[in-house]
Design a protein around this motif. Structure first.
Motif, PDB file in Angstrom:
ATOM      1  N   VAL A  96       0.862  -1.182   0.000  1.00 54.45           N
ATOM      2  CA  VAL A  96       0.000   0.000   0.000  1.00 54.45           C
ATOM      3  C   VAL A  96       0.901   1.235   0.000  1.00 54.45           C
ATOM      4  O   VAL A  96       2.060   1.176   0.408  1.00 54.45           O
ATOM      5  N   THR A  97       0.349   2.354  -0.444  1.00 58.08           N
ATOM      6  CA  THR A  97       1.069   3.628  -0.453  1.00 58.08           C
ATOM      7  C   THR A  97       0.619   4.484   0.726  1.00 58.08           C
ATOM      8  O   THR A  97      -0.568   4.540   1.045  1.00 58.08           O
ATOM      9  N   ALA A  98       1.585   5.140   1.371  1.00 59.66           N
ATOM     10  CA  ALA A  98       1.282   5.993   2.521  1.00 59.66           C
ATOM     11  C   ALA A  98       2.139   7.255   2.444  1.00 59.66           C
ATOM     12  O   ALA A  98       2.996   7.394   1.562  1.00 59.66           O
ATOM     13  N   THR A  99       1.926   8.157   3.393  1.00 58.10           N
ATOM     14  CA  THR A  99       2.723   9.389   3.496  1.00 58.10           C
ATOM     15  C   THR A  99       3.549   9.321   4.772  1.00 58.10           C
ATOM     16  O   THR A  99       3.004   9.058   5.861  1.00 58.10           O
ATOM     17  N   PHE A 100       4.843   9.565   4.649  1.00 60.70           N
ATOM     18  CA  PHE A 100       5.734   9.483   5.808  1.00 60.70           C
ATOM     19  C   PHE A 100       5.541  10.697   6.709  1.00 60.70           C
ATOM     20  O   PHE A 100       5.469  11.838   6.246  1.00 60.70           O
ATOM     21  N   LEU A 101       5.498  10.445   8.022  1.00 59.29           N
ATOM     22  CA  LEU A 101       5.363  11.516   9.005  1.00 59.29           C
ATOM     23  C   LEU A 101       6.641  11.708   9.804  1.00 59.29           C
ATOM     24  O   LEU A 101       7.238  12.769   9.791  1.00 59.29           O
ATOM     25  N   ARG A 102       7.088  10.671  10.514  1.00 64.31           N
ATOM     26  CA  ARG A 102       8.280  10.813  11.346  1.00 64.31           C
ATOM     27  C   ARG A 102       8.837   9.435  11.680  1.00 64.31           C
ATOM     28  O   ARG A 102       8.112   8.434  11.652  1.00 64.31           O
ATOM     29  N   ARG A 103      10.125   9.423  12.012  1.00 66.23           N
ATOM     30  CA  ARG A 103      10.773   8.200  12.461  1.00 66.23           C
ATOM     31  C   ARG A 103      10.984   8.300  13.964  1.00 66.23           C
ATOM     32  O   ARG A 103      11.697   9.200  14.443  1.00 66.23           O
ATOM     33  N   ASN A 104      10.392   7.401  14.701  1.00 71.10           N
ATOM     34  CA  ASN A 104      10.480   7.452  16.155  1.00 71.10           C
ATOM     35  C   ASN A 104      11.817   6.932  16.667  1.00 71.10           C
ATOM     36  O   ASN A 104      12.368   7.440  17.635  1.00 71.10           O
ATOM     37  N   ASN A 105      12.330   5.872  16.037  1.00 64.68           N
ATOM     38  CA  ASN A 105      13.627   5.316  16.370  1.00 64.68           C
ATOM     39  C   ASN A 105      14.111   4.496  15.169  1.00 64.68           C
ATOM     40  O   ASN A 105      13.519   4.583  14.090  1.00 64.68           O
ATOM     41  N   ARG A 106      15.153   3.725  15.353  1.00 63.87           N
ATOM     42  CA  ARG A 106      15.718   2.972  14.228  1.00 63.87           C
ATOM     43  C   ARG A 106      14.729   1.992  13.615  1.00 63.87           C
ATOM     44  O   ARG A 106      14.804   1.682  12.435  1.00 63.87           O
ATOM     45  N   PHE A 107      13.794   1.508  14.414  1.00 61.25           N
ATOM     46  CA  PHE A 107      12.937   0.407  13.980  1.00 61.25           C
ATOM     47  C   PHE A 107      11.494   0.801  13.692  1.00 61.25           C
ATOM     48  O   PHE A 107      10.770   0.044  13.049  1.00 61.25           O
ATOM     49  N   GLY A 147       6.382  13.964   4.675  1.00 58.17           N
ATOM     50  CA  GLY A 147       5.596  14.273   3.484  1.00 58.17           C
ATOM     51  C   GLY A 147       5.895  13.429   2.260  1.00 58.17           C
ATOM     52  O   GLY A 147       5.124  13.482   1.293  1.00 58.17           O
ATOM     53  N   VAL A 148       6.985  12.655   2.269  1.00 55.84           N
ATOM     54  CA  VAL A 148       7.300  11.852   1.086  1.00 55.84           C
ATOM     55  C   VAL A 148       6.391  10.632   1.015  1.00 55.84           C
ATOM     56  O   VAL A 148       5.873  10.148   2.021  1.00 55.84           O
ATOM     57  N   ARG A 149       6.210  10.135  -0.206  1.00 47.72           N
ATOM     58  CA  ARG A 149       5.442   8.900  -0.404  1.00 47.72           C
ATOM     59  C   ARG A 149       6.297   7.702  -0.047  1.00 47.72           C
ATOM     60  O   ARG A 149       7.467   7.628  -0.439  1.00 47.72           O
ATOM     61  N   VAL A 150       5.712   6.769   0.665  1.00 49.72           N
ATOM     62  CA  VAL A 150       6.415   5.547   1.025  1.00 49.72           C
ATOM     63  C   VAL A 150       5.550   4.345   0.666  1.00 49.72           C
ATOM     64  O   VAL A 150       4.326   4.451   0.549  1.00 49.72           O
ATOM     65  N   ILE A 151       6.217   3.206   0.507  1.00 50.29           N
ATOM     66  CA  ILE A 151       5.538   1.958   0.181  1.00 50.29           C
ATOM     67  C   ILE A 151       5.631   1.025   1.382  1.00 50.29           C
ATOM     68  O   ILE A 151       6.713   0.821   1.943  1.00 50.29           O
ATOM     69  N   ALA A 155       9.985   0.916   0.922  1.00 51.84           N
ATOM     70  CA  ALA A 155      10.482   1.747  -0.184  1.00 51.84           C
ATOM     71  C   ALA A 155      10.041   3.188   0.006  1.00 51.84           C
ATOM     72  O   ALA A 155       9.037   3.480   0.673  1.00 51.84           O
ATOM     73  N   VAL A 156      10.802   4.102  -0.615  1.00 47.23           N
ATOM     74  CA  VAL A 156      10.581   5.544  -0.459  1.00 47.23           C
ATOM     75  C   VAL A 156      10.756   6.229  -1.810  1.00 47.23           C
ATOM     76  O   VAL A 156      11.702   5.929  -2.553  1.00 47.23           O
ATOM     77  N   TYR A 157       9.869   7.149  -2.122  1.00 42.01           N
ATOM     78  CA  TYR A 157      10.044   8.019  -3.286  1.00 42.01           C
ATOM     79  C   TYR A 157      10.835   9.258  -2.850  1.00 42.01           C
ATOM     80  O   TYR A 157      10.396  10.008  -1.983  1.00 42.01           O
ATOM     81  N   ARG A 158      11.984   9.450  -3.474  1.00 45.04           N
ATOM     82  CA  ARG A 158      12.801  10.620  -3.165  1.00 45.04           C
ATOM     83  C   ARG A 158      12.541  11.704  -4.198  1.00 45.04           C
ATOM     84  O   ARG A 158      12.596  11.458  -5.411  1.00 45.04           O
TER      85      ARG A 158
END
Length: 240
Positions: free
Chosen positions: A7-18, A46-50, A67-70
């Motif tokens: 599925v496609t989503a929108t990245f918000l934040r990375r809480n930690n390494r995992f 805000g980037v699109r992620v898979i 995966a990430v769209y850069r």
């Protein structure tokens, strides 16, 4: 290799390494990040992620971020696979399908040598024995891939094991797998880990083959498709 449910989503934040948070179907979702590297130029708000849905329905996180769209300044987007488990799987598929080193009689993953587990051991029909270590690459700058994106003591240890194996008449190789399209070259990231770059040069001098393969990347697949080159220093091009 293919992912079954994405599925496609929108990245918000990375809480930690995992763990990271994404916006999926208008709701926040906590997901597992399948890469412990920094990925600082990729995982931006805000980037699109898979995402790939996990097989285990009882797991705390339902999805893996794979995966990430850069986005680039010129407006183009490039898809990066950041699944750190994927390179070994695609290399195994490539070895079994293409037999690039010769006819393989025995292929053993996670082979214990010295104090390390190296990714593959191969025995060929001609009697040659190979040790092959695989490094997935997700960092790209100015059209070139760089490794590592974070210091890797483990990576240096693997290089030293390969050097020692070469001295014991093994054929050895360190294979960089580029998890993005449109890139043909990889170099050691001296700014991040000078010691890794030094060890890589020592490995080449000792006879360890430095190899590079690029991948075809889609939202639900990753497959080796092209040969690249390893460049240790500017002006020092070592083509396969």
């Amino acid at each position: 290799m293919r992912y079954r449910k994405i599925v496609t989503a929108t990245f918000l934040r990375r809480n930690n390494r995992f763990v990271a948070e994404v916006l999926l179907n208008g709701k926040k979702e906590t997901v597992h990040v399948k890469n412990t590297g920094r990925c600082g130029e990729l995982l931006l708000e805000g980037v699109r992620v898979i995402l790939a849905e996990a097989d285990n329905p009882a797991r705390k996180t339902r999805y893996d971020l794979i995966a990430v769209y850069r986005k680039y300044e010129d407006g183009k987007e490039l898809l990066f696979n950041i699944d750190s488990q994927a390179p070994n799987q695609v290399v195994r598929e490539w070895l079994e399908r293409q037999q690039p080193f010769g006819e393989i009689l025995k292929l053993r993953p996670e082979y214990t040598y010295g104090q390390s587990r190296l990714d593959f051991m191969m025995e060929l029909r001609d009697g040659t024995r190979w040790l092959l270590e695989v490094k997935g690459v997700t960092l790209e700058r100015e059209g070139r891939a760089w490794f590592p994106d974070a210091p890797t003591i483990r990576g240096i240890k693997h290089i030293h094991e390969l050097i020692h194996a070469t001295e014991e008449d093994w054929k050895t190789g360190l294979l960089f797998v580029l998890q993005m399209e449109g890139v043909q070259q990889v170099s050691p990231n001296r700014k991040t880990h000078e010691e890794f770059a030094v060890a890589l040069a020592e490995a080449r001098q000792a006879g360890v083959e430095l190899l590079c393969m690029g991948c075809a990347v889609t939202e639900d697949s990753l497959e080796i498709e092209r040969q690249g080159e390893v460049i240790l220093e500017e002006g020092d091009r070592w083509e396969q």
